[in-house]
Design an enzyme around this catalytic site. Structure first.
Site, PDB file in Angstrom:
ATOM      1  N   ASP A  13       0.786  -1.156   0.015  1.00 57.29           N
ATOM      2  CA  ASP A  13       0.058  -0.107   0.038  1.00 57.29           C
ATOM      3  C   ASP A  13       0.949   1.287  -0.129  1.00 57.29           C
ATOM      4  O   ASP A  13       2.022   1.134   0.545  1.00 57.29           O
ATOM      5  CB  ASP A  13      -0.964  -0.085   1.328  1.00 57.29           C
ATOM      6  N   ASP A  61      -7.222  -1.230  -4.378  1.00 58.13           N
ATOM      7  CA  ASP A  61      -8.384  -0.796  -3.433  1.00 58.13           C
ATOM      8  C   ASP A  61      -9.104   0.202  -3.803  1.00 58.13           C
ATOM      9  O   ASP A  61     -10.295   0.290  -3.769  1.00 58.13           O
ATOM     10  CB  ASP A  61      -7.389  -0.390  -2.034  1.00 58.13           C
TER      11      ASP A  61
END
Length: 226
Positions: free
Chosen positions: A164, A196
C-alpha cells in the site's frame, strides 16, 4: 457487444498494470522506515507512504494462523472467478457499458491484490525483521539481532503481503465535537493502493447507479441490468 468487451478488458488491464507498477516502484524505491518512506504529492493533504499489510483492503486482518491468510487468499481467488463469471453473464445479456465497467473495476482490484499474495514472496527478498512482517501468534520465530526474537508471518504462495502507498493526510478541524487534541485526527487514516481504489469506485458506482443498472419494468419487477 465486442466494443463493450474491449473497453472493459483494456480498462482492467490498465488498472492492473498501473497497480503493479506503483507497487513495484514503491517497494524497490522507498525504505520501510526513515525519511525515504514517504513522499508528499499534493501539499499537506495527500502523500505516498510505503507500508505492507497482511490482510484485505485498508489493512483488515483475520488472525495469525496460516489458515487465516490462506483462507483470505482462496476467498480472493473464488471472488475474482465469481466476478468474472457474473461479468460474462451480464455482457451476454447486453448490460450497460457503465455497469460492465463497474464490475471490471471490482475484478481488477481483487485481482491486483491477489497478485501480491501469490507472487511477491518469490519475486522479492523476505526480511522477517521488518515490522510489517511481524505477526504475533504465528509460532514462527526469527532472530532479529538487537530486536531479539520476533514472531514473523507465514511465507510462500498465497501468503505474501499487499503493498500500500496512498494516504490522505487531511485532519478534522478543531471545532468538530470529536476532535482530540492529543490524538490522531485524520479524516481517513487508511493507507491504500490502486487496487483498493478500483474496488471502492466500482462498488460506489453500483450503489449509487443501481436504478440505472437495474431498471424496473412496468409491473414493478426488476428488469435485467442495462
Amino acid at each position: 457487444m465486442k466494443k463493450q468487451l474491449y473497453i472493459v478488458l483494456i480498462t482492467v488491464f490498465c488498472i492492473l498494470l498501473l497497480d503493479q507498477i506503483m507497487k513495484i516502484w514503491v517497494k524497490t524505491t522507498f525504505d520501510y522506515t526513515g525519511e525515504n518512506s514517504t513522499m508528499p504529492v499534493f501539499g499537506s493533504w495527500f502523500r505516498l507512504l510505503y507500508i505492507e499489510n497482511q490482510g484485505m483492503a485498508f489493512g483488515t486482518t483475520f488472525g495469525a494462523s496460516i489458515w487465516a491468510k490462506l483462507g483470505l487468499s482462496i476467498f480472493r481467488i473464488f471472488a475474482s472467478g465469481a466476478i468474472a463469471y457474473y461479468f460474462i453473464k451480464q455482457w451476454r445479456k447486453g448490460a450497460r457499458t457503465e455497469f460492465l465497467l463497474a464490475i471490471g473495476l471490482v475484478f481488477a482490484g481483487a485481482t491486483g491484490n491477489l497478485i501480491d499474495s501469490m507472487f511477491y514472496d518469490f519475486i522479492f527478498d523476505y526480511d522477517p525483521c521488518i515490522g510489517f512482517n511481524h505477526l504475533e501468534g504465528s509460532g514462527i520465530w526469527s532472530d532479529c539481532g538487537i530486536m531479539g526474537k520476533q514472531e514473523t508471518r507465514h511465507t510462500g504462495f498465497l501468503m505474501g503481503n499487499v503493498v500500500d502507498m496512498f494516504q490522505f493526510t487531511v485532519e478534522w478541524p478543531s471545532w468538530v465535537p470529536w476532535y482530540d487534541k492529543n490524538g490522531d485526527n485524520q479524516i481517513f487514516p487508511a493507507i491504500w493502493n490502486v487496487a483498493d481504489g478500483a474496488i471502492s469506485i466500482g462498488v460506489i458506482m453500483i450503489i449509487f447507479r443501481q436504478r440505472k443498472y437495474f431498471p424496473k419494468d412496468k409491473q414493478g419487477l426488476k428488469a435485467q441490468p442495462r
